[in-house]
Write an enzyme that holds these catalytic residues in place. Structure first.
Site, PDB file in Angstrom:
ATOM      1  N   LYS A  39      -9.266  -0.469  -5.780  1.00 60.15           N
ATOM      2  CA  LYS A  39      -9.298   0.215  -4.494  1.00 60.15           C
ATOM      3  C   LYS A  39     -10.660   0.825  -4.224  1.00 60.15           C
ATOM      4  O   LYS A  39     -11.184   1.574  -5.060  1.00 60.15           O
ATOM      5  CB  LYS A  39      -8.230   1.317  -4.482  1.00 60.15           C
ATOM      6  CG  LYS A  39      -8.209   2.159  -3.232  1.00 60.15           C
ATOM      7  CD  LYS A  39      -7.659   1.403  -2.038  1.00 60.15           C
ATOM      8  CE  LYS A  39      -7.880   2.184  -0.752  1.00 60.15           C
ATOM      9  NZ  LYS A  39      -6.722   2.250   0.107  1.00 60.15           N
TER      10      LYS A  39
ATOM     11  N   ASP B 123       1.565   2.565   3.523  1.00 62.53           N
ATOM     12  CA  ASP B 123       0.718   3.755   3.379  1.00 62.53           C
ATOM     13  C   ASP B 123       1.566   5.023   3.425  1.00 62.53           C
ATOM     14  O   ASP B 123       1.095   6.078   3.847  1.00 62.53           O
ATOM     15  CB  ASP B 123      -0.381   3.787   4.446  1.00 62.53           C
ATOM     16  CG  ASP B 123      -1.488   4.780   4.113  1.00 62.53           C
ATOM     17  OD1 ASP B 123      -1.580   5.206   2.945  1.00 62.53           O
ATOM     18  OD2 ASP B 123      -2.255   5.124   5.024  1.00 62.53           O
TER      19      ASP B 123
ATOM     20  N   HIS C  92      -4.468  -0.836   5.889  1.00 59.42           N
ATOM     21  CA  HIS C  92      -4.006  -0.085   7.063  1.00 59.42           C
ATOM     22  C   HIS C  92      -4.938  -0.224   8.264  1.00 59.42           C
ATOM     23  O   HIS C  92      -5.518   0.755   8.728  1.00 59.42           O
ATOM     24  CB  HIS C  92      -3.757   1.398   6.732  1.00 59.42           C
ATOM     25  CG  HIS C  92      -4.779   2.067   5.842  1.00 59.42           C
ATOM     26  ND1 HIS C  92      -6.132   1.994   6.064  1.00 59.42           N
ATOM     27  CD2 HIS C  92      -4.635   2.822   4.736  1.00 59.42           C
ATOM     28  CE1 HIS C  92      -6.759   2.676   5.132  1.00 59.42           C
ATOM     29  NE2 HIS C  92      -5.876   3.184   4.308  1.00 59.42           N
TER      30      HIS C  92
ATOM     31  N   HIS D  98     -10.398   0.861   1.939  1.00 63.36           N
ATOM     32  CA  HIS D  98     -10.185   1.856   3.000  1.00 63.36           C
ATOM     33  C   HIS D  98     -11.380   1.716   3.940  1.00 63.36           C
ATOM     34  O   HIS D  98     -12.481   2.161   3.625  1.00 63.36           O
ATOM     35  CB  HIS D  98     -10.096   3.275   2.428  1.00 63.36           C
ATOM     36  CG  HIS D  98      -9.799   4.291   3.495  1.00 63.36           C
ATOM     37  ND1 HIS D  98      -8.593   4.943   3.586  1.00 63.36           N
ATOM     38  CD2 HIS D  98     -10.540   4.736   4.549  1.00 63.36           C
ATOM     39  CE1 HIS D  98      -8.605   5.746   4.648  1.00 63.36           C
ATOM     40  NE2 HIS D  98      -9.785   5.635   5.241  1.00 63.36           N
TER      41      HIS D  98
ATOM     42  N   ARG E 297       2.100   9.518  -5.701  1.00 60.66           N
ATOM     43  CA  ARG E 297       1.731  10.808  -6.321  1.00 60.66           C
ATOM     44  C   ARG E 297       2.187  10.846  -7.789  1.00 60.66           C
ATOM     45  O   ARG E 297       2.309   9.816  -8.432  1.00 60.66           O
ATOM     46  CB  ARG E 297       2.290  11.997  -5.538  1.00 60.66           C
ATOM     47  CG  ARG E 297       2.153  11.921  -4.015  1.00 60.66           C
ATOM     48  CD  ARG E 297       0.739  11.793  -3.530  1.00 60.66           C
ATOM     49  NE  ARG E 297       0.661  11.952  -2.067  1.00 60.66           N
ATOM     50  CZ  ARG E 297      -0.312  11.509  -1.324  1.00 60.66           C
ATOM     51  NH1 ARG E 297      -1.328  10.837  -1.852  1.00 60.66           N
ATOM     52  NH2 ARG E 297      -0.324  11.711  -0.025  1.00 60.66           N
TER      53      ARG E 297
ATOM     54  N   HIS F 173       1.562   5.370  -1.642  1.00 62.60           N
ATOM     55  CA  HIS F 173       1.192   6.565  -2.415  1.00 62.60           C
ATOM     56  C   HIS F 173       2.451   7.154  -3.030  1.00 62.60           C
ATOM     57  O   HIS F 173       3.352   7.571  -2.309  1.00 62.60           O
ATOM     58  CB  HIS F 173       0.525   7.611  -1.507  1.00 62.60           C
ATOM     59  CG  HIS F 173      -0.735   7.114  -0.880  1.00 62.60           C
ATOM     60  ND1 HIS F 173      -1.970   7.274  -1.462  1.00 62.60           N
ATOM     61  CD2 HIS F 173      -0.954   6.423   0.267  1.00 62.60           C
ATOM     62  CE1 HIS F 173      -2.903   6.721  -0.700  1.00 62.60           C
ATOM     63  NE2 HIS F 173      -2.309   6.187   0.362  1.00 62.60           N
TER      64      HIS F 173
ATOM     65  N   HIS G 291       0.879  -1.193   0.000  1.00 58.02           N
ATOM     66  CA  HIS G 291       0.000   0.000   0.000  1.00 58.02           C
ATOM     67  C   HIS G 291       0.905   1.228   0.000  1.00 58.02           C
ATOM     68  O   HIS G 291       1.506   1.559   1.017  1.00 58.02           O
ATOM     69  CB  HIS G 291      -0.906   0.007   1.243  1.00 58.02           C
ATOM     70  CG  HIS G 291      -1.830   1.191   1.310  1.00 58.02           C
ATOM     71  ND1 HIS G 291      -3.177   1.047   1.573  1.00 58.02           N
ATOM     72  CD2 HIS G 291      -1.627   2.515   1.161  1.00 58.02           C
ATOM     73  CE1 HIS G 291      -3.751   2.244   1.579  1.00 58.02           C
ATOM     74  NE2 HIS G 291      -2.826   3.154   1.331  1.00 58.02           N
TER      75      HIS G 291
HETATM   76  C1  NCD Z   1      -3.459   9.021   2.268  1.00 62.79           C
HETATM   77  C2  NCD Z   1      -3.024  10.089   1.249  1.00 62.79           C
HETATM   78  O1  NCD Z   1      -2.450  11.100   1.672  1.00 62.79           O
HETATM   79  O2  NCD Z   1      -3.242   9.891   0.066  1.00 62.79           O
HETATM   80  N1  NCD Z   1      -3.434   9.595   3.592  1.00 62.79           N
HETATM   81  C3  NCD Z   1      -3.340   8.919   4.744  1.00 62.79           C
HETATM   82  O3  NCD Z   1      -3.447   9.537   5.814  1.00 62.79           O
HETATM   83  N2  NCD Z   1      -3.135   7.623   4.781  1.00 62.79           N
HETATM   84  C4  NCD Z   1      -4.785   8.481   1.908  1.00 62.79           C
HETATM   85  C5  NCD Z   1      -5.157   7.203   2.625  1.00 62.79           C
HETATM   86  O4  NCD Z   1      -4.550   6.161   2.409  1.00 62.79           O
HETATM   87  O5  NCD Z   1      -6.077   7.226   3.446  1.00 62.79           O
HETATM   88 ZN    ZN Z   2      -3.159   5.121   1.790  1.00 60.44          ZN
END
Ligand code: NCD
Ligand code: ZN
Length: 345
Positions: free
Chosen positions: A98, A247, A173, A135, A18, A16, A14
């Site tokens: 997702k 995450d 998560h 989520h 960007r 991110h 998992h």
């Molecule tokens: C994530 C994000 O910033 O994209 N933020 C987070 O607090 N985990 C989004 C998510 O996974 O909930």
């Molecule tokens: Zn996330």
């Protein structure tokens, strides 16, 4: 005596990354240690169609090191097309879909409000064995933020799973003992959970005691200590239903240190050192590899990585406080204790 630990190369189930300048800056922080990662689709606009996923994958590969494998996901909306999802799966483009409840977290406004409207997609996914990453928080204003995971399990997740036999689900998560217990209630092989690095380290006091700490704010928000301890037991147990999903969610400092700060902890840089410290603290170093490198591939029915990483224990390892990006600085998660495990490839 130097202690050495060799693990199959870990994966992040998992993540991110960007896009644009942020992608370019944060990607090496992951690829330095990790072989593969499940790439979250909550860009602006989100990665909804197979064409968008293919284009995003190409941008990640172009920014990558030639070895790292991004495992793509599609962002489920009430307009998602079951046939597009099935074709993306059949071609090998995507590894999961997702589900964000609309409004649950960063960039989730296109998520699902009425779960009946994604029934056809979920049924198709159950038929073809394509996992759904969830989520797991309700968004109802009358549900306390600290209860949103537990309520989601009862009101949304369990009904969806009962109505869709065979649907493979990853509870993303998890932050509560309720999440741990729910995952452990299923022996079907169709239910797993990711656990983040930071939820093994912080509880809600870390966010709020002695002043507000925006870099510890993430969603789902960290809960009370008893829940953190339940996550520690699950992660360090070796139980194949639990695996690492960092995450890691970069936001620039001005966006975190704000009157309305963004949710997300950036842990890619030091995750493996933190996890080694955590597993050592719990006398479970021999089960670190299961959590970081074996249980995830087993759930996703993928081979474990063929190569390895080595961790060696010694003097405290110092990581940068921040990484610089063209969009601004991103603060690296501070576990609040010294790290002694250094990673070499
Ligand atoms: C994530 C994000 O910033 O994209 N933020 C987070 O607090 N985990 C989004 C998510 O996974 O909930
Ligand atoms: Zn996330």
């Amino acid at each position: 005596m130097t202690q050495i630990l060799t693990l199959r190369r870990p994966d992040d189930w998992h993540l991110h990354l960007r896009d644009g300048a942020m992608l370019a800056a944060v990607l090496p922080e992951t690829t330095r240690h990790f072989g593969r990662a499940i790439i979250m689709p909550n860009l602006v606009p989100p990665v909804v169609t197979s064409a968008q996923a293919a284009a995003y994958r190409a941008r990640i590969l172009a920014a990558g090191d030639g070895r790292f494998e991004p495992l793509m996901t599609l962002y489920l909306t009430e307009e998602s097309d079951p046939e597009d999802i099935a074709a993306a799966h059949a071609s090998g483009l995507i590894t999961a879909v997702k589900l964000y409840p609309a409004g649950a977290t960063t960039n989730s406004s296109s998520g699902v409000a009425n779960f009946d409207n994604v029934r056809a997609c979920l049924e198709k996914m159950a038929e073809i064995g394509l996992p759904l990453c969830v989520h797991g928080e309700v968004v109802d204003a009358d549900v306390d933020i600290f209860d949103r995971e537990a309520v989601f399990i009862d009101r949304v997740l369990d009904p969806i799973r009962r109505a869709t036999p065979g649907l493979r689900v990853v509870m993303e998560h998890i932050t509560t003992s309720d999440g741990v217990d729910y995952v452990k209630s299923s022996d079907s092989g169709d239910l797993g959970a990711t656990i983040t690095t930071h939820h093994l380290v912080i509880n809600r006091n870390h966010i709020l005691v002695g002043g507000i700490k925006p870099h510890y704010y993430c969603l789902p928000v960290a809960k009370r200590e008893s829940h953190r301890l339940a996550l520690r037991v699950a992660a360090t147990s070796g139980d194949a239903r639990f695996f690492l999903g960092t995450d890691s969610a970069p936001h620039t400092d001005p966006n975190k240190e704000s009157a309305c700060g963004c949710a997300g902890c950036f842990t890619a840089t030091n995750t493996m050192s933190i996890l080694a410290e955590v597993f050592e603290q719990d006398g479970a170093l021999e089960r670190l590899e299961a959590f970081t490198s074996r249980n995830g591939p087993a759930f996703y029915r993928l081979p474990v990585n063929e190569d390895s990483i080595t961790l060696s224990r010694g003097e405290a390892v110092i990581y940068p406080d921040k990484i610089e990006t063209e969009d601004g600085a991103v603060t690296v998660f501070d576990p609040g204790f010294p790290l002694h495990w250094r990673v070499s490839n």
